[in-house]
Enzyme design. Structure first.
Site, PDB file in Angstrom:
ATOM      1  N   CYS A  71     -11.781   3.003   6.642  1.00 49.24           N
ATOM      2  CA  CYS A  71     -11.997   2.067   5.540  1.00 49.24           C
ATOM      3  C   CYS A  71     -12.396   0.686   6.040  1.00 49.24           C
ATOM      4  O   CYS A  71     -13.193  -0.006   5.394  1.00 49.24           O
ATOM      5  CB  CYS A  71     -10.759   1.996   4.661  1.00 49.24           C
ATOM      6  SG  CYS A  71     -10.464   3.520   3.719  1.00 49.24           S
ATOM      7  N   VAL A  72     -11.868   0.246   7.173  1.00 46.23           N
ATOM      8  CA  VAL A  72     -12.303  -1.034   7.744  1.00 46.23           C
ATOM      9  C   VAL A  72     -13.798  -0.980   8.041  1.00 46.23           C
ATOM     10  O   VAL A  72     -14.553  -1.913   7.724  1.00 46.23           O
ATOM     11  CB  VAL A  72     -11.507  -1.371   9.017  1.00 46.23           C
ATOM     12  CG1 VAL A  72     -12.091  -2.624   9.694  1.00 46.23           C
ATOM     13  CG2 VAL A  72     -10.031  -1.603   8.684  1.00 46.23           C
TER      14      VAL A  72
END
Length: 334
Positions: A86-87
């Site tokens: 997700c980063v």
């Protein structure tokens, strides 16, 4: 051929019908990626897929304020939850907004040069700690509170789904680690990300969800959150009362820290595999192993059941975070 799916085998998106097909259509229109694995992995449980998409759409995509601000909140949440997939996704999406310098500072793990951007990232990080004093004052105005809180809670849920059920690679062979690839991937999404999105388009996917919590009153974020809460709670039926009690007791005492390797409260894999999976999904989904899943995922359980159990554990943590929000202070100072 390798896939991003660790433990499930979702049906091909092109075979989807009904609400699943409509989610994919909206993903293409409003997110820019019709077959995003983050959502495909939930497709065996349409009753979860719709609300998960709705909460992300109504907060991150169509919420009040700027997309850059909400991406920074989502990135802060993802950093706090140790979700590299997700980063990386939010790094690409920041490239899509056109702020390439900000995107690459995130990729390098640096503090944004702009003080307000840094505060938004830190606020997102702070949401992992239930009731954190760092949540007030907020780095956004009151009119944008529902969008930012909804974005944070959306990704506390999505991070846990992703960490539990997908690999870490956003792109094949980890190509997102290359700056050129990140930039090009972001630029391919620029038209979708920078376009204005009208609130409410996803609510037709929900069944009478209710208005939602007070912090989202009068917004489309509220019904989406209410629907996800209802759908995620269905997974409780996969555990007996003793296991449910353990999961709730441990999460109720959670202070936002990452559990130690020697985690005394974590049940034994062979004796209580369901409770173990639910607790890991709640507090340390990146530590779920093949052996943990194999100990529980036996007939009559299916992919549908596994997705629901992981979602249940994930939302128990989300509920712990949401219920501890310092709402009077948040809404007075925001």
């Amino acid at each position: 051929m390798s896939t991003p799916f660790r433990y499930t085998t979702p049906a091909p998106p092109k075979s989807a019908t009904g609400r699943v097909a409509e989610v994919y259509r909206q993903l293409g229109d409003d997110f820019g990626i019709e077959e995003a694995s983050t959502f495909v992995v939930l497709s065996s449980a349409p009753e979860l897929l719709g609300p998960t998409w709705a909460l992300m759409r109504e907060s991150l995509i169509a919420g009040a304020g700027t997309r850059i601000d909400r991406e920074l909140v989502a990135a802060g949440v993802s950093l706090a939850n140790r979700c590299p997939f997700c980063v990386d996704a939010h790094t690409v999406l920041l490239h899509a907004t056109g702020d390439h310098g900000l995107a690459e500072s995130l990729a390098r793990g640096e503090t944004p040069a702009d003080e307000r951007h840094a505060r938004l990232l830190d606020w997102g990080r702070a949401t992992r700690v239930p009731g954190s004093p760092a949540l007030v004052p907020t780095p956004f105005p009151r009119a944008e509170a529902a969008a930012h809180i909804g974005t944070a809670l959306s990704f506390h849920f999505i991070n846990r789904i992703v960490s539990a059920l997908l690999t870490d690679n956003l792109l094949p062979a980890g190509a997102q680690r290359l700056r050129t690839v990140r930039s090009l991937a972001g630029r391919s999404l620029t038209r979708t990300v920078t376009r204005a999105h009208a609130p409410g388009a996803s609510l037709a996917l929900l069944d009478d969800p209710g208005p939602g919590p007070a912090w989202a009153a009068g917004t489309t974020v509220g019904p989406a959150y209410a629907a996800l809460s209802t759908a995620a709670s269905m997974g409780a039926g996969l555990l007996d009362d003793v296991d449910l009690g353990l999961v709730h007791e441990v999460v109720a005492d959670w202070d936002g820290t990452h559990p130690p390797l020697a985690w005394d409260e974590l049940p034994d894999r062979d004796r209580r595999p369901g409770a173990r999976l639910a607790l890991l999904a709640a507090l340390a989904p990146y530590r779920i192993t093949d052996e943990d899943v194999a100990a529980w995922l036996k007939p009559p359980f299916t992919d549908h059941c596994l997705v629901h159990l992981i979602a249940y554990g994930a939302f128990v943590a989300v509920d712990r975070i949401e219920s501890a929000l310092p709402l009077p202070a948040l809404l007075e100072t925001s």
